[in-house]
Design a protein around this motif. Structure first.
Motif, PDB file in Angstrom:
ATOM      1  N   ASN A  25      25.204  28.866  41.768  1.00 40.47           N
ATOM      2  CA  ASN A  25      26.354  29.562  42.342  1.00 40.47           C
ATOM      3  C   ASN A  25      27.539  29.609  41.377  1.00 40.47           C
ATOM      4  O   ASN A  25      28.604  30.073  41.734  1.00 40.47           O
ATOM      5  CB  ASN A  25      26.799  28.861  43.627  1.00 40.47           C
ATOM      6  CG  ASN A  25      25.710  28.853  44.681  1.00 40.47           C
ATOM      7  OD1 ASN A  25      25.215  29.905  45.049  1.00 40.47           O
ATOM      8  ND2 ASN A  25      25.328  27.669  45.143  1.00 40.47           N
ATOM      9  N   ILE A  26      27.322  29.116  40.157  1.00 40.03           N
ATOM     10  CA  ILE A  26      28.408  29.010  39.181  1.00 40.03           C
ATOM     11  C   ILE A  26      28.076  29.873  37.963  1.00 40.03           C
ATOM     12  O   ILE A  26      26.934  29.906  37.491  1.00 40.03           O
ATOM     13  CB  ILE A  26      28.602  27.551  38.734  1.00 40.03           C
ATOM     14  CG1 ILE A  26      28.920  26.665  39.943  1.00 40.03           C
ATOM     15  CG2 ILE A  26      29.711  27.443  37.692  1.00 40.03           C
ATOM     16  CD1 ILE A  26      28.997  25.195  39.604  1.00 40.03           C
ATOM     17  N   PHE A  27      29.076  30.556  37.455  1.00 36.28           N
ATOM     18  CA  PHE A  27      28.953  31.342  36.229  1.00 36.28           C
ATOM     19  C   PHE A  27      30.090  30.932  35.291  1.00 36.28           C
ATOM     20  O   PHE A  27      31.222  30.710  35.731  1.00 36.28           O
ATOM     21  CB  PHE A  27      29.004  32.834  36.536  1.00 36.28           C
ATOM     22  CG  PHE A  27      27.845  33.309  37.377  1.00 36.28           C
ATOM     23  CD1 PHE A  27      26.693  33.781  36.787  1.00 36.28           C
ATOM     24  CD2 PHE A  27      27.913  33.241  38.768  1.00 36.28           C
ATOM     25  CE1 PHE A  27      25.620  34.199  37.572  1.00 36.28           C
ATOM     26  CE2 PHE A  27      26.850  33.653  39.553  1.00 36.28           C
ATOM     27  CZ  PHE A  27      25.689  34.126  38.951  1.00 36.28           C
ATOM     28  N   ILE A  28      29.765  30.834  34.014  1.00 28.81           N
ATOM     29  CA  ILE A  28      30.729  30.372  33.007  1.00 28.81           C
ATOM     30  C   ILE A  28      30.954  31.504  32.003  1.00 28.81           C
ATOM     31  O   ILE A  28      29.995  32.146  31.558  1.00 28.81           O
ATOM     32  CB  ILE A  28      30.207  29.126  32.246  1.00 28.81           C
ATOM     33  CG1 ILE A  28      29.454  28.171  33.172  1.00 28.81           C
ATOM     34  CG2 ILE A  28      31.345  28.434  31.516  1.00 28.81           C
ATOM     35  CD1 ILE A  28      30.269  27.505  34.219  1.00 28.81           C
ATOM     36  N   ALA A  29      32.202  31.735  31.621  1.00 29.39           N
ATOM     37  CA  ALA A  29      32.495  32.800  30.666  1.00 29.39           C
ATOM     38  C   ALA A  29      33.634  32.402  29.747  1.00 29.39           C
ATOM     39  O   ALA A  29      34.492  31.592  30.101  1.00 29.39           O
ATOM     40  CB  ALA A  29      32.844  34.092  31.411  1.00 29.39           C
ATOM     41  N   GLY A  30      33.642  32.995  28.560  1.00 28.95           N
ATOM     42  CA  GLY A  30      34.728  32.769  27.605  1.00 28.95           C
ATOM     43  C   GLY A  30      34.590  31.463  26.859  1.00 28.95           C
ATOM     44  O   GLY A  30      33.484  30.974  26.614  1.00 28.95           O
TER      45      GLY A  30
ATOM     46  N   MET B  65      35.764  38.666  26.706  1.00 25.70           N
ATOM     47  CA  MET B  65      35.856  39.863  27.533  1.00 25.70           C
ATOM     48  C   MET B  65      34.475  40.355  27.961  1.00 25.70           C
ATOM     49  O   MET B  65      34.263  40.732  29.123  1.00 25.70           O
ATOM     50  CB  MET B  65      36.614  40.954  26.767  1.00 25.70           C
ATOM     51  CG  MET B  65      38.068  40.599  26.479  1.00 25.70           C
ATOM     52  SD  MET B  65      38.929  41.822  25.461  1.00 25.70           S
ATOM     53  CE  MET B  65      39.113  43.172  26.621  1.00 25.70           C
ATOM     54  N   GLY B  66      33.525  40.333  27.026  1.00 20.96           N
ATOM     55  CA  GLY B  66      32.171  40.780  27.357  1.00 20.96           C
ATOM     56  C   GLY B  66      31.492  39.858  28.353  1.00 20.96           C
ATOM     57  O   GLY B  66      30.807  40.318  29.284  1.00 20.96           O
ATOM     58  N   GLN B  67      31.675  38.550  28.186  1.00 21.01           N
ATOM     59  CA  GLN B  67      31.087  37.609  29.126  1.00 21.01           C
ATOM     60  C   GLN B  67      31.742  37.727  30.504  1.00 21.01           C
ATOM     61  O   GLN B  67      31.081  37.551  31.534  1.00 21.01           O
ATOM     62  CB  GLN B  67      31.218  36.188  28.589  1.00 21.01           C
ATOM     63  CG  GLN B  67      30.297  35.908  27.415  1.00 21.01           C
ATOM     64  CD  GLN B  67      30.544  34.551  26.774  1.00 21.01           C
ATOM     65  OE1 GLN B  67      31.321  33.738  27.275  1.00 21.01           O
ATOM     66  NE2 GLN B  67      29.888  34.311  25.647  1.00 21.01           N
TER      67      GLN B  67
END
Length: 403
Positions: free
Chosen positions: A283-288, A310-312
């Motif tokens: 349930n978790i997404f990581i970006a940047g 930005m893309g992530q």
């Protein structure tokens, strides 16, 4: 304010803002007004690539920031200004300085911060450069020293991108003020910009030496004692202003999430989900800058860069919505367009799409890309500030007052 949300986004930097904007696009029919909460300890988004230019006066701090609260109003999200303390993955809850909040899905985009490697004395006595306020403090201190002392001494710890940008912008400010100076760039590695090709390192060293900056490699800052910079070999630079740019790390908030890390960044798979085992982590997404993403065949994660954040953020937003719809996840594909190392002298060596770029052309490209990536209101302010700077510079060259 609600205590439970469909989606909570932690962090209002490049990745978090990208997530928020793309959620408003991808989430039509799934997300309603107030289903998303953005949490950040700051009130404003800040355009970090041009922070050093605040020091030299090319741009203003106000021109590089805009309201996160206003962005949330425009995208139908709620905003909470608070410090993130931890995330309870099993109970789907985040812990903040303003209380606990539940979520169905979580986007972790808490970004990076200056890494002092546990050296508290240095942290308390050095200037850092990771916000508009930091840049203004550096500029203010340099100008104060211009008024107070016949010569200004500055030590910049860290010979990477940020260190070089900070040092050359301080140089530019001192030259315009007409003050004698000594600027020392300290780098613990055998060479500055050690992560770049040899030709970029040579170009950078040549430019720094041309303008009179001292480069000390295999050397670092060990302390600041009674206004003096104390180097690792025991030597001192008296009456010295110290700027720390020797490293960054992912926000300390992620240390309390209980997820697998790679040098302070959370390891993610191709869908930007954490590697950690367990159904809850799905349930978790990581970006940047919070994410340690490994491209196929690479032993090291992607470097910290705005284009990746930005893309992530876009991919994370798509997968957040897809997970609510029980649809297939979208893999993140990194597009590395290259990098530039901008000097305040108007030159910028680097690689753009694999092609070597240097000199004024590289610097112009750096600003063009920055304006392109900046939010609309920031674009206008950056262009306005640059026009004002060029006008003042021309006036000074024709015999007007120093600027």
């Amino acid at each position: 304010m609600r205590r439970n949300y469909k989606i909570i986004v932690l962090g209002g930097g490049f990745a978090g803002v990208s997530v928020l904007r793309h959620l408003s696009r991808f989430g039509k029919g799934v997300l309603s007004e107030g289903d998303v909460l953005l949490v950040d300890r700051k009130e404003n988004f800040e355009f970090l690539p041009l922070l050093p230019d605040i020091i030299s006066g090319r741009v203003s701090a106000s021109g590089l920031s805009y309201s996160l609260r206003g962005l949330c109003r425009n995208t139908g999200a709620d905003f909470l200004r608070a410090e993130v303390k931890a995330s309870d993955v099993r109970s789907r809850k985040i812990v903040t300085s303003e209380g606990d909040f539940g979520y169905e899905k979580l986007a972790v985009c808490t970004g990076a911060e200056t890494n002092f490697f546990g050296q508290r004395k240095i942290r308390d006595k050095c200037f850092k450069l990771y916000s508009c306020a930091d840049a203004e403090r550096i500029k203010g201190e340099v100008l104060r020293r211009c008024r107070a002392f016949p010569k200004v001494n500055v030590a910049v710890a860290g010979g990477g991108y940020t260190g070089i940008e900070a040092a050359t912008n301080i140089y530019h400010l001192l030259v315009r003020a007409g003050k004698p100076f000594r600027i020392v760039l300290l780098e613990k590695a055998p060479e500055i910009l050690s992560m770049t090709p040899a030709w970029i390192r040579r170009s950078a060293r040549k430019e720094l030496e041309r303008i009179g900056l001292e480069i000390m490699t295999d050397s670092g800052l060990s302390d600041v004692d009674e206004g003096a910079a104390v180097l690792e070999d025991g030597s001192r630079i008296e009456n010295c202003m110290c700027v720390w740019s020797a490293g960054v790390r992912s926000s300390e908030a992620v240390d309390n999430f209980g997820l697998d890390q790679e040098k302070s960044r959370i390891k993610v798979n191709s869908f930007l989900r954490p590697y950690s085992a367990g159904e809850e982590s799905g349930n978790i997404f990581i970006a940047g800058d919070s994410a340690a993403f490994f491209s196929q065949g690479r032993s090291k994660p992607l470097r910290l860069a705005v284009m990746f954040a930005m893309g992530q953020g876009r991919t994370a937003a798509a997968n957040l919505v897809n997970s609510l719809k029980a649809k297939r996840m979208r893999p993140y594909k990194a597009a590395d367009l290259g990098y530039l190392v901008p000097f305040a002298t108007g030159k910028a060596p680097g690689l753009v799409m694999g092609v070597p770029v240097a000199g004024p052309a590289g610097y112009a490209l750096h600003y063009a890309v920055s304006i392109y990536r900046a939010p609309f209101t920031c674009k206008i302010d950056i262009i306005r500030d640059w026009c004002g700077y060029l006008f003042k510079k021309k006036h000074a060259e024709q015999g007007g007052d120093n600027v």
